[in-house]
Design a protein around this motif. Structure first.
Motif, PDB file in Angstrom:
ATOM      1  N   ASN A  89       0.829  -1.197   0.000  1.00  0.00           N
ATOM      2  CA  ASN A  89       0.000   0.000   0.000  1.00  0.00           C
ATOM      3  C   ASN A  89       0.867   1.252   0.000  1.00  0.00           C
ATOM      4  O   ASN A  89       2.027   1.208   0.392  1.00  0.00           O
ATOM      5  N   ARG A  90       0.293   2.375  -0.431  1.00  0.00           N
ATOM      6  CA  ARG A  90       0.918   3.698  -0.303  1.00  0.00           C
ATOM      7  C   ARG A  90      -0.027   4.532   0.536  1.00  0.00           C
ATOM      8  O   ARG A  90      -1.238   4.510   0.301  1.00  0.00           O
ATOM      9  N   TYR A  91       0.544   5.234   1.485  1.00  0.00           N
ATOM     10  CA  TYR A  91      -0.273   5.972   2.438  1.00  0.00           C
ATOM     11  C   TYR A  91       0.224   7.396   2.496  1.00  0.00           C
ATOM     12  O   TYR A  91       1.353   7.654   2.920  1.00  0.00           O
ATOM     13  N   LEU A  92      -0.606   8.318   2.002  1.00  0.00           N
ATOM     14  CA  LEU A  92      -0.206   9.728   1.980  1.00  0.00           C
ATOM     15  C   LEU A  92      -0.651  10.389   3.272  1.00  0.00           C
ATOM     16  O   LEU A  92      -1.850  10.521   3.533  1.00  0.00           O
ATOM     17  N   TYR A  93       0.300  10.774   4.102  1.00  0.00           N
ATOM     18  CA  TYR A  93      -0.028  11.528   5.311  1.00  0.00           C
ATOM     19  C   TYR A  93       0.506  12.944   5.125  1.00  0.00           C
ATOM     20  O   TYR A  93       1.718  13.157   5.091  1.00  0.00           O
ATOM     21  N   ARG A  94      -0.413  13.892   4.954  1.00  0.00           N
ATOM     22  CA  ARG A  94      -0.057  15.277   4.641  1.00  0.00           C
ATOM     23  C   ARG A  94       0.830  15.309   3.399  1.00  0.00           C
ATOM     24  O   ARG A  94       0.348  15.020   2.318  1.00  0.00           O
ATOM     25  N   THR A  95       2.133  15.583   3.549  1.00  0.00           N
ATOM     26  CA  THR A  95       2.963  15.722   2.345  1.00  0.00           C
ATOM     27  C   THR A  95       3.855  14.515   2.093  1.00  0.00           C
ATOM     28  O   THR A  95       4.518  14.451   1.061  1.00  0.00           O
ATOM     29  N   VAL A  96       3.902  13.565   3.045  1.00  0.00           N
ATOM     30  CA  VAL A  96       4.821  12.434   2.888  1.00  0.00           C
ATOM     31  C   VAL A  96       4.071  11.190   2.432  1.00  0.00           C
ATOM     32  O   VAL A  96       3.047  10.828   3.001  1.00  0.00           O
ATOM     33  N   LEU A  97       4.588  10.568   1.386  1.00  0.00           N
ATOM     34  CA  LEU A  97       4.009   9.330   0.890  1.00  0.00           C
ATOM     35  C   LEU A  97       4.774   8.157   1.503  1.00  0.00           C
ATOM     36  O   LEU A  97       5.963   7.985   1.259  1.00  0.00           O
ATOM     37  N   TYR A  98       4.074   7.354   2.312  1.00  0.00           N
ATOM     38  CA  TYR A  98       4.704   6.203   2.967  1.00  0.00           C
ATOM     39  C   TYR A  98       4.376   4.926   2.201  1.00  0.00           C
ATOM     40  O   TYR A  98       3.256   4.745   1.728  1.00  0.00           O
ATOM     41  N   SER A  99       5.357   4.040   2.096  1.00  0.00           N
ATOM     42  CA  SER A  99       5.105   2.689   1.604  1.00  0.00           C
ATOM     43  C   SER A  99       4.733   1.837   2.802  1.00  0.00           C
ATOM     44  O   SER A  99       5.420   1.869   3.820  1.00  0.00           O
ATOM     45  N   VAL A 100       3.679   1.084   2.676  1.00  0.00           N
ATOM     46  CA  VAL A 100       3.193   0.273   3.794  1.00  0.00           C
ATOM     47  C   VAL A 100       2.966  -1.153   3.320  1.00  0.00           C
ATOM     48  O   VAL A 100       2.524  -1.373   2.199  1.00  0.00           O
ATOM     49  N   THR A 101       3.299  -2.133   4.176  1.00  0.00           N
ATOM     50  CA  THR A 101       2.931  -3.523   3.930  1.00  0.00           C
ATOM     51  C   THR A 101       1.850  -3.878   4.939  1.00  0.00           C
ATOM     52  O   THR A 101       2.122  -3.954   6.139  1.00  0.00           O
ATOM     53  N   ASP A 102       0.632  -4.018   4.470  1.00  0.00           N
ATOM     54  CA  ASP A 102      -0.478  -4.354   5.352  1.00  0.00           C
ATOM     55  C   ASP A 102      -0.572  -5.866   5.508  1.00  0.00           C
ATOM     56  O   ASP A 102      -0.690  -6.599   4.529  1.00  0.00           O
TER      57      ASP A 102
END
Ligand SMILES: [Zn+2]
Length: 175
Positions: free
Chosen positions: A110-123
């Motif tokens: 997954n990609r998770y955009l929190y405000r200005t930072v795009l995080y890569s996430v493994t759910d």
């Protein structure tokens, strides 16, 4: 996907100089000291909780991103937690439920955009057995929680990518 992170980081965590250059989507190199800075994927847990009627526990998001859309219980795993411990903690925080047992189901990138930072996430998705559902109380970042027949759930009502993928997978399995 376009990477908005490439312009966010410019100072090197190694030498402090403003010489950090993005290599691609997941790392930066320092032109001054050769330090390499990685944006590694973060682990998160998703809980599938079924009631005795085989209906699935669905939540509604209280906060951004994707506020007011449907979601599944879960959240980020904290440092030094196992995925199981993190998910048990999140289910307690969000729903006041005690998970008695977990069975691994699948994982979703997954990609998770929190405000200005795009995080890569493994759910990491687990089927969570909860013996006592009576304490169910939405809290934390959950505004509503209810049980729904998987066959009647519309995946498009889920605002985030991973829960939508998981719901689609469950619907396919149910057919
Ligand atoms: Zn440096």
């Amino acid at each position: 996907m376009k990477n908005p992170n490439t312009k966010l980081f410019s100072f090197c965590p190694g030498c402090g100089k403003e010489r950090l250059i993005p290599d691609g989507i997941k790392s930066f190199s320092c032109r001054a000291c050769d330090f390499k800075f990685y944006l590694n994927t973060a682990a998160a847990g998703i809980a599938l909780i079924f009631n005795p009627d085989r209906k699935l526990l669905v939540t509604r998001r209280k906060n951004e991103p994707a506020r007011d859309t449907l979601d599944l219980p879960g959240g980020f795993i904290e440092p030094d937690e196992t995925a199981e411990q993190g998910l048990i903690r999140e289910v307690k925080e969000e729903l006041n439920l005690d998970v008695d047992d977990l069975t691994y189901f699948c994982s979703v990138p997954n990609r998770y955009l929190y405000r200005t930072v795009l995080y890569s996430v493994t759910d990491l998705v687990f089927i969570c057995r909860v013996a006592d559902l009576t304490p169910l109380t939405p809290a934390d970042d959950v505004s509503q929680a209810f049980f729904a027949d998987v066959a009647t759930i519309d995946p498009n009502e889920f605002g985030l990518h991973s829960p939508r993928v998981v719901i689609e997978k469950l619907i396919k399995q149910n057919r």
